[in-house]
Design a protein around this motif. Structure first.
Motif, PDB file in Angstrom:
ATOM      1  N   VAL A 151       0.354  -1.476   0.207  1.00  0.00           N
ATOM      2  CA  VAL A 151       0.130  -0.308  -0.301  1.00  0.00           C
ATOM      3  C   VAL A 151       0.798   1.378   0.565  1.00  0.00           C
ATOM      4  CG1 VAL A 151      -1.698   1.173   1.500  1.00  0.00           C
ATOM      5  CG2 VAL A 151      -1.968  -1.242   1.421  1.00  0.00           C
ATOM      6  N   GLN A 152       1.730   1.402   0.678  1.00  0.00           N
ATOM      7  CA  GLN A 152       2.959   2.249   0.689  1.00  0.00           C
ATOM      8  C   GLN A 152       3.165   2.570  -0.577  1.00  0.00           C
ATOM      9  OE1 GLN A 152       6.066   2.056   3.496  1.00  0.00           O
ATOM     10  NE2 GLN A 152       6.287   4.375   3.610  1.00  0.00           N
ATOM     11  N   ALA A 153       3.750   1.089  -1.286  1.00  0.00           N
ATOM     12  CA  ALA A 153       4.473   1.939  -2.323  1.00  0.00           C
ATOM     13  C   ALA A 153       3.670   2.066  -3.534  1.00  0.00           C
ATOM     14  CB  ALA A 153       5.679   0.823  -2.972  1.00  0.00           C
ATOM     15  N   GLU A 154       2.251   1.707  -3.830  1.00  0.00           N
ATOM     16  CA  GLU A 154       1.332   2.562  -4.563  1.00  0.00           C
ATOM     17  C   GLU A 154       0.680   3.823  -3.859  1.00  0.00           C
ATOM     18  OE1 GLU A 154      -1.737  -0.279  -4.701  1.00  0.00           O
ATOM     19  OE2 GLU A 154      -0.653  -1.745  -5.525  1.00  0.00           O
ATOM     20  N   ALA A 155       0.761   4.171  -2.887  1.00  0.00           N
ATOM     21  CA  ALA A 155       0.662   5.132  -2.470  1.00  0.00           C
ATOM     22  C   ALA A 155       1.329   6.158  -3.107  1.00  0.00           C
ATOM     23  CB  ALA A 155       0.885   5.291  -0.944  1.00  0.00           C
ATOM     24  N   SER A 156       2.392   6.181  -3.292  1.00  0.00           N
ATOM     25  CA  SER A 156       4.107   6.634  -3.681  1.00  0.00           C
ATOM     26  C   SER A 156       3.979   6.428  -4.703  1.00  0.00           C
ATOM     27  CB  SER A 156       5.514   6.113  -2.916  1.00  0.00           C
ATOM     28  OG  SER A 156       5.305   6.286  -1.575  1.00  0.00           O
ATOM     29  N   ALA A 157       3.856   5.792  -5.725  1.00  0.00           N
ATOM     30  CA  ALA A 157       3.779   6.035  -7.213  1.00  0.00           C
ATOM     31  C   ALA A 157       2.807   6.843  -7.747  1.00  0.00           C
ATOM     32  CB  ALA A 157       3.575   4.341  -7.568  1.00  0.00           C
ATOM     33  N   GLU A 158       1.249   6.593  -6.820  1.00  0.00           N
ATOM     34  CA  GLU A 158       0.294   7.945  -7.081  1.00  0.00           C
ATOM     35  C   GLU A 158       0.706   9.468  -7.162  1.00  0.00           C
ATOM     36  OE1 GLU A 158      -2.787   7.080  -8.425  1.00  0.00           O
ATOM     37  OE2 GLU A 158      -2.865   5.096  -8.009  1.00  0.00           O
ATOM     38  N   ILE A 159       1.193   9.612  -5.941  1.00  0.00           N
ATOM     39  CA  ILE A 159       2.332  10.760  -5.710  1.00  0.00           C
ATOM     40  C   ILE A 159       3.146  11.468  -6.909  1.00  0.00           C
ATOM     41  CG2 ILE A 159       3.722  12.201  -3.773  1.00  0.00           C
ATOM     42  CD1 ILE A 159       1.711  10.293  -1.572  1.00  0.00           C
ATOM     43  N   VAL A 160       4.104  10.363  -7.077  1.00  0.00           N
ATOM     44  CA  VAL A 160       5.009  10.112  -8.784  1.00  0.00           C
ATOM     45  C   VAL A 160       3.662  10.793  -9.909  1.00  0.00           C
ATOM     46  CG1 VAL A 160       6.588   9.424 -10.183  1.00  0.00           C
ATOM     47  CG2 VAL A 160       6.823   9.818  -7.351  1.00  0.00           C
ATOM     48  N   VAL A 161       3.288   9.922  -9.981  1.00  0.00           N
ATOM     49  CA  VAL A 161       2.178  10.557 -11.364  1.00  0.00           C
ATOM     50  C   VAL A 161       1.424  11.637 -11.137  1.00  0.00           C
ATOM     51  CG1 VAL A 161      -0.057   9.579 -12.238  1.00  0.00           C
ATOM     52  CG2 VAL A 161       2.307   7.896 -11.888  1.00  0.00           C
ATOM     53  N   GLY A 162       0.890  11.889 -10.484  1.00  0.00           N
ATOM     54  CA  GLY A 162      -0.305  12.941 -10.001  1.00  0.00           C
ATOM     55  C   GLY A 162       1.190  14.270  -9.975  1.00  0.00           C
ATOM     56  N   ALA A 163       2.039  14.311  -9.101  1.00  0.00           N
ATOM     57  CA  ALA A 163       2.946  15.344  -9.296  1.00  0.00           C
ATOM     58  C   ALA A 163       3.482  16.060 -10.192  1.00  0.00           C
ATOM     59  CB  ALA A 163       3.830  15.126  -8.146  1.00  0.00           C
ATOM     60  N   CYS A 164       3.958  14.829 -11.457  1.00  0.00           N
ATOM     61  CA  CYS A 164       4.424  14.973 -12.431  1.00  0.00           C
ATOM     62  C   CYS A 164       3.790  15.313 -13.732  1.00  0.00           C
ATOM     63  CB  CYS A 164       5.070  14.138 -13.165  1.00  0.00           C
ATOM     64  SG  CYS A 164       6.958  13.409 -11.893  1.00  0.00           S
ATOM     65  N   GLU A 165       2.002  14.983 -13.247  1.00  0.00           N
ATOM     66  CA  GLU A 165       1.273  15.498 -14.762  1.00  0.00           C
ATOM     67  C   GLU A 165       1.290  16.663 -13.744  1.00  0.00           C
ATOM     68  OE1 GLU A 165      -3.574  14.075 -15.579  1.00  0.00           O
ATOM     69  OE2 GLU A 165      -2.284  12.690 -14.628  1.00  0.00           O
ATOM     70  N   ARG A 166       0.965  17.122 -13.034  1.00  0.00           N
ATOM     71  CA  ARG A 166       1.130  18.828 -12.849  1.00  0.00           C
ATOM     72  C   ARG A 166       2.139  19.541 -13.170  1.00  0.00           C
ATOM     73  NH1 ARG A 166      -3.886  20.839 -13.343  1.00  0.00           N
ATOM     74  NH2 ARG A 166      -3.031  22.128 -12.593  1.00  0.00           N
ATOM     75  N   TRP A 170       1.356  22.241 -15.930  1.00  0.00           N
ATOM     76  CA  TRP A 170       2.383  24.231 -15.408  1.00  0.00           C
ATOM     77  C   TRP A 170       3.917  24.249 -16.504  1.00  0.00           C
ATOM     78  CZ3 TRP A 170       7.292  24.868 -13.854  1.00  0.00           C
ATOM     79  CH2 TRP A 170       7.642  25.752 -13.413  1.00  0.00           C
ATOM     80  N   CYS A 171       4.327  23.135 -17.184  1.00  0.00           N
ATOM     81  CA  CYS A 171       5.586  23.446 -17.982  1.00  0.00           C
ATOM     82  C   CYS A 171       5.147  23.898 -18.885  1.00  0.00           C
ATOM     83  CB  CYS A 171       6.944  22.023 -17.981  1.00  0.00           C
ATOM     84  SG  CYS A 171       7.410  21.334 -16.850  1.00  0.00           S
ATOM     85  N   GLU A 172       4.263  23.601 -19.642  1.00  0.00           N
ATOM     86  CA  GLU A 172       3.340  24.210 -20.852  1.00  0.00           C
ATOM     87  C   GLU A 172       3.526  25.453 -21.087  1.00  0.00           C
ATOM     88  OE1 GLU A 172      -0.706  22.428 -21.738  1.00  0.00           O
ATOM     89  OE2 GLU A 172       0.451  20.194 -21.487  1.00  0.00           O
ATOM     90  N   ARG A 173       3.880  26.284 -19.763  1.00  0.00           N
ATOM     91  CA  ARG A 173       3.261  27.928 -19.465  1.00  0.00           C
ATOM     92  C   ARG A 173       4.769  28.665 -19.599  1.00  0.00           C
ATOM     93  NH1 ARG A 173       1.271  28.451 -13.948  1.00  0.00           N
ATOM     94  NH2 ARG A 173       1.481  30.369 -14.165  1.00  0.00           N
TER      95      ARG A 173
END
Length: 199
Positions: A151-166, A170-173
């Motif tokens: 569960v911890q590993a999956e939670a960390s992965a979700e954080i990475v994906v969400g952060a990088c998507e945002r 942002w980089c498009e600006r």
């Protein structure tokens, strides 16, 4: 865009041509405003042939998203092969992602137009793209870090994906933002937490 002249070609090649043109039209016009007539004309085929291949405009959109998802998985998975440490693997994977969204702008545009696609099957396909990347990162964490429980590993992965998507949005600006610089920004925040679990 210029209209392609129709010529005989293998089905798989013709399908790829249709997807490439559709990806460009969906990006430029938006899914709702995109026309199958225009896509067929640009490819140089009849509209019935387009429907024969994909059945509907939504079917064509799904084909575009699935191809983009497969390409994203390929580049990020390949980038982490042979990584020498958790930090190296994460940095290489993130760099591959940011290079992908810069070099494949149309593909990335389709993957991020979620709000415009509500009510279509595409929203599930886009979420499947996130799931794919989360699974990939979860595996990476389990291979290179003391990831703790699943569960911890999956939670960390979700954080990475969400952060990088945002961060990618942002980089498009900032047209001058390089994939390397974006990767550096992401690593500075993400690796600070993950490094505590380095083996």
């Amino acid at each position: 865009m210029t209209t392609a002249k129709r010529k005989r070609m293998p089905r798989a090649e013709r399908e790829q041509q249709m997807i490439a043109v559709a990806e460009q039209v969906f990006t430029e016009r938006g899914y709702a405003s995109a026309s199958m007539d225009e896509i067929a004309e640009l490819v140089g085929v009849s509209k019935p042939m387009l429907y024969e291949y994909f059945h509907s405009k939504e079917g064509l959109l799904l084909a575009c998203i699935r191809q983009s998802r497969a390409a994203l998985r390929e580049v990020t998975a390949q980038a982490t092969l042979g990584a020498t440490s958790a930090e190296d693997a994460l940095r290489k994977g993130l760099l591959a992602f940011f290079v992908f969204i810069r070099e494949r702008r149309e593909a990335w545009s389709l993957l991020r137009q979620e709000m415009a696609l509500i009510g279509t099957s595409a929203t599930n396909e886009i979420e499947e793209t996130r799931r794919q990347q989360t699974d990939l990162i979860t595996a990476l964490l389990n291979d290179h870090l003391d990831a703790g429980d699943t569960v911890q590993a999956e939670a960390s992965a979700e954080i990475v994906v969400g952060a990088c998507e945002r961060l990618a949005i942002w980089c498009e600006r900032f047209p001058e933002m390089t994939p390397e610089k974006a990767t550096g920004y992401a690593m500075e925040v993400i690796w600070t937490g993950l490094s505590q679990r380095a083996i």
